[in-house]
Enzyme design. Structure first.
Site, mmCIF file in Angstrom:
data_model
loop_
_atom_site.group_PDB
_atom_site.id
_atom_site.type_symbol
_atom_site.label_atom_id
_atom_site.label_comp_id
_atom_site.label_asym_id
_atom_site.label_seq_id
_atom_site.Cartn_x
_atom_site.Cartn_y
_atom_site.Cartn_z
ATOM 1 C CG HIS A 295 -0.317 0.226 2.511
ATOM 2 N ND1 HIS A 295 -0.221 -0.750 3.479
ATOM 3 C CD2 HIS A 295 0.270 1.314 3.047
ATOM 4 C CE1 HIS A 295 0.388 -0.271 4.544
ATOM 5 N NE2 HIS A 295 0.698 0.986 4.312
ATOM 6 C CG ASP B 29 -0.339 -3.994 2.613
ATOM 7 O OD1 ASP B 29 0.272 -3.544 1.620
ATOM 8 O OD2 ASP B 29 -0.631 -3.308 3.608
ATOM 9 C CB SER C 204 2.677 2.448 6.425
ATOM 10 O OG SER C 204 1.467 2.795 7.038
#
Length: 875
Positions: free
Chosen positions: A676, A726, A825
């Site tokens: 992502h 992901d 992230s």
């Protein structure tokens, strides 16, 4: 943390403190991104829970010891004969909790007199001076380190361990004001309550006295139903009412079951509100024995102006608070400026009054002062090592005496130097001093405790100087040391310089610069801080090699005052004091600007091939992960402590790319991150760069390197509208196995085994990154310990969205929640394997909200993708 200590912490109920944040750190970590996240689903998030976690076991019983007798007013040293030992309190816990008698992992301390002569493991230095003492309270014999004690281990052997000085601390929660509430005690690394069985006014009075809320307490009760999930530690507390600390009271360790009436202990602290005994407290000190004097009058707290404030006034304050020992007055807001009104001025006590209200003084509210003149006091307990100047006209002059084994004794002047005098005066809170003739003061009749004392001038306490053993000398009282100390000139400049130390570096040659002034360690602001200033610091510390300056709290933010700003050294000065042109204490800085240095700097950067053979075949190796002071659970990591942590950066037209995502180095040329991360800006390699060896994002470092991206490989099953699959790989630019240069600060992480179940095989897990700390974006790499959660736990909270290719982790206890918000992230979830190698078990992916109760962060399970990773990278 070793596996044994981890299990022991789990058994004793200390796991929340080991693997999570405390309440302060929880406020400083909330978001994952260093910059605004791209459009799309927010990650990570949280959900509420309806399951009650099992109650943690209470700590083992604490040994009981009789309370030392309280000194009567007539036995107290007169203010004009008493000196002062500044902070921290000698030998005991810095927080002032002198009665801690349990290690930080819950083992009861042995009496110092019970320690056998032969030990399997060498304890810290200078402990022999405590041998024979019959108490078992934690102490730091050399006065500089963290307090510790001996304990009996499971094998019947004697070992030693550090103590948690917060153990036995108390607080009141849930009341209408600060004088009432449910009693909470700190033990085994967490706050807990007390069962109200046998709870009476004597117990409540000890709580009020310990909190400096008066000497009279009224016992109350509170239903457990309104307290939430909090353990019970004690029951059947049985205080006499005159103990200084709840640890000195008899009590039973809670063994489970049902507390009678299901009520927790609570108190209301009651003061005599008549004119003879106003409410007073000490604020801003490092212990309950010192601080800024504040009085409660007309419904609010206020301060006292220091006009004519002296040791006689301090004697009355200490007596009114029930604090025995040496009383000393402090001026010019020594313990910080207060707020609210200035209540009193021109206080002129004789030293014999029972209350400050009995002293001559101004009317309430009449003064000509500001808070820069707030008065303070210290009431130093008479413990071994306290010093004073006796027999003079005031506490600034007289015969030097040391307190040891219940008796004051003198110091012989053999080999006495100006540096010795300087250390004594500085410890007593003065700037200058000189040796005086012993004939000026009355001759002592007590013992001669010390001889052949030799100080370097850098010591913060007199007992840190080299000397003979206690009582060994060849002197008479005609050779007693006598000293006259002086406050010094305006600006507080010191002719001999002042002690300097380096803190929180990887070794003793580097760190944040701290200086000892006015009895306190403080920092230096980095305004104008250069290598020339660093050279002087290193020279003062005895290092002769090249020096490098570090700015912007490179070694972490300090605490306490910022003493110095705008240092202007030429590089040739002998000490930092010769460079200071601005008054001590004047600055316009915050601790985020604390200055640091690296001494004996010879350039550590490794060449591309110099260590390729030795490092290219290893993974998961942390070469720099141990330091005396552990920093875990959301604070700054050790520089180089996570060598596989890299950052994916978004390039800009100015060439100063910003941090976009975290990532993990798998080899010299391959990096693992989240798919992502490329959702907003696409997968064009021209948009990105990868930075390795970074610690402080704004300071160029010797191991830091920014490398272009050659290839981006996103898992073929990933969809932008889903959180499954992901995961992505990034190939760095450069020849095969020669992209990133390995060093002690740049090393690859290991991969887990295919289909490995980390909840069963992994332990000691951490997340790292430069994410938003809740107040500002972190400049330095952060780390936080985090527990892995069972699969069924995550499936219940995330239903069908949680798949077998995901992990969830986080500490769900109230006020201690930790999840992927604290990392970046795409950043790593690392766990330690047997044999001290580290593998990347998770990639920070998503969640419900950030810091929301009972909603753990979700990570891509790396073990599910090991075949895909190896097929792409050829590892």
């Amino acid at each position: 943390m070793t596996l044994a200590r981890f299990v022991l912490a789990l058994v004793l109920g200390a796991l929340p403190e080991v693997v999570g944040f405390d309440s302060v750190l929880n406020d400083s970590f909330h978001h994952r991104h260093r910059h605004s996240p791209p459009p799309g689903p927010q990650y990570p998030y949280y959900l509420p829970t309806h399951q009650r976690p099992p109650r943690t076991r209470p700590p083992p019983p604490l040994p009981r010891f009789p309370r030392p007798p309280r000194a009567l007013p007539a036995q107290r040293p007169h203010a004009l004969q008493a000196g002062h030992t500044p902070r921290p309190h000698p030998w005991g816990c810095p927080a002032g909790e002198l009665w801690v008698s349990v290690t930080d992992f819950g083992a009861p301390c042995l009496r110092w007199a019970e320690v056998p002569p032969f030990l399997e493991r060498s304890p810290p230095a200078n402990w022999a001076q405590l041998r024979g003492q019959r108490h078992n309270f934690c102490r730091s014999p050399d006065g500089t380190g963290r307090p510790w004690c001996f304990y009996g281990d499971a094998r019947g052997k004697v070992d030693w361990g550090y103590c948690d000085c917060r153990h036995g601390s108390v607080r009141l929660r849930g009341g209408k004001n600060e004088f009432e509430g449910t009693v909470e005690v700190y033990a085994s690394g967490a706050w807990g309550t007390v069962c109200s069985s046998h709870w009476d006014d004597s117990d409540a009075s000890v709580i009020c006295h310990q909190l400096q809320l008066g000497g009279k307490g009224i016992a109350k009760q509170t239903p457990f139903s309104g307290l939430g999930l909090i353990p019970i530690y004690w029951s059947n507390v049985r205080c006499r009412g005159d103990e200084e600390n709840i640890l000195l009271c008899e009590k039973d360790i809670w063994q489970g079951g049902v507390c009678p009436q299901k009520m927790a202990a609570a108190v209301t602290c009651s003061f005599s509100r008549g004119p003879a005994f106003p409410i007073i407290r000490l604020v801003g000190g490092s212990s309950v024995h010192e601080g800024r004097v504040e009085l409660y009058h007309a419904g609010q707290w206020g301060t006292i102006c220091d006009d004519q404030w002296d040791d006689a006034d301090a004697e009355v304050i200490c007596r009114q608070l029930g604090l025995s020992g040496i009383a000393k007055a402090w001026h010019q807001a020594y313990f910080g400026e207060g707020s609210g009104p200035v209540m009193l001025d021109e206080v002129r006590c004789t030293g014999n009054e029972l209350s400050i209200e009995q002293c001559p003084k101004s009317s309430w509210g009449e003064h000509n002062c500001g808070h820069k003149e707030d008065a303070g006091v210290s009431c130093t307990p008479l413990t071994d090592g306290v010093i004073r100047l006796a027999g003079g006209k005031g506490s600034h002059e007289g015969r030097l005496e040391v307190y040891y084994r219940g008796q004051w004794g003198t110091v012989c002047d053999d080999g006495w130097t100006e540096l010795n005098t300087y250390v004594v005066c500085r410890q007593l809170g003065f700037k200058y001093g000189k040796q005086a003739s012993a004939n000026h003061f009355e001759e002592s009749t007590g013992p001669i405790w010390l001889d052949d004392v030799s100080c370097s001038g850098k010591e913060t306490r007199f007992l840190q100087c080299s000397r003979r053993q206690w009582g060994q000398h060849d002197c008479s009282h005609h050779e007693d040391v006598s000293i006259a100390c002086y406050p010094g000139s305006e600006g507080h400049r010191l002719s001999l310089g002042f002690p300097v130390r380096l803190m929180d570096g990887e070794n003793k040659k580097e760190g944040r610069v701290e200086v000892f002034i006015n009895g306190q360690w403080g920092t230096i602001c980095d305004d104008g801080w250069t290598d020339k200033d660093a050279a002087v610091i290193c020279r003062q510390l005895g290092y002769k090699g090249p020096a490098r300056a570090r700015t912007m709290a490179y070694f972490g933010e300090g605490k306490g005052p910022i003493h110095v700003d705008n240092v202007k050294c030429t590089g040739n000065e002998r000490s930092l004091a010769d460079c200071i042109k601005q008054d001590i204490g004047r600055h316009n800085c915050r601790h985020s600007e604390d200055a640091g240095v690296i001494c004996d700097y010879f350039g550590k950067k490794a060449s591309g091939n110099s260590n390729k053979e030795s490092l290219s075949s290893v993974c998961g190796l942390r070469l720099l992960h141990r330091r005396q002071k552990r920093i875990i659970g959301g604070k700054n990591s050790l520089r180089g402590g996570w060598p596989w942590q890299v950052s994916l950066r978004l390039k800009s037209s100015h060439g100063d790319g910003r941090l976009l995502c975290g990532a993990t180095l798998l080899s010299s040329c391959w990096v693992l991150t989240a798919a992502h991360c490329f959702k907003r800006y696409g997968n064009s390699t021209r948009n990105y760069a990868v930075r390795v060896g970074d610690y402080h994002t704004l300071v160029p470092e010797e191991f830091e390197e920014e490398i272009g991206v050659q290839q981006i490989v996103i898992h073929r099953e990933y969809r932008p509208d889903s959180s499954d699959y992901d995961i992505a790989l990034v190939r760095l630019q450069g020849p095969e196995e020669q992209c990133a240069r390995f060093s002690s600060h740049v090393l690859p992480a290991c991969l887990p085994f295919w289909r490995e179940r980390p909840q069963k095989t992994a332990s000691n897990c951490y997340i790292t990154g430069w994410g938003d700390t809740g107040r500002a974006y972190s400049r330095t790499l952060q780390q936080a310990a985090i527990p892995l959660l069972p699969k069924r736990f995550c499936e219940e909270r995330y239903k069908g969205r949680f798949t077998g290719r995901m992990l969830c982790a986080g500490n769900l206890h109230e006020h201690k929640r930790v999840d992927s918000c604290q990392g970046d992230s795409g950043g790593p979830l690392m766990c330690e394997r047997p044999g001290e190698s580290w593998a990347v078990y998770g990639v920070t992916s998503w969640g419900y909200g950030c810091g929301v109760k009972d909603s753990p962060g979700v990570y891509t399970k790396v073990s599910a993708f090991v075949p895909w990773i190896k097929s792409v990278t050829k590892l």
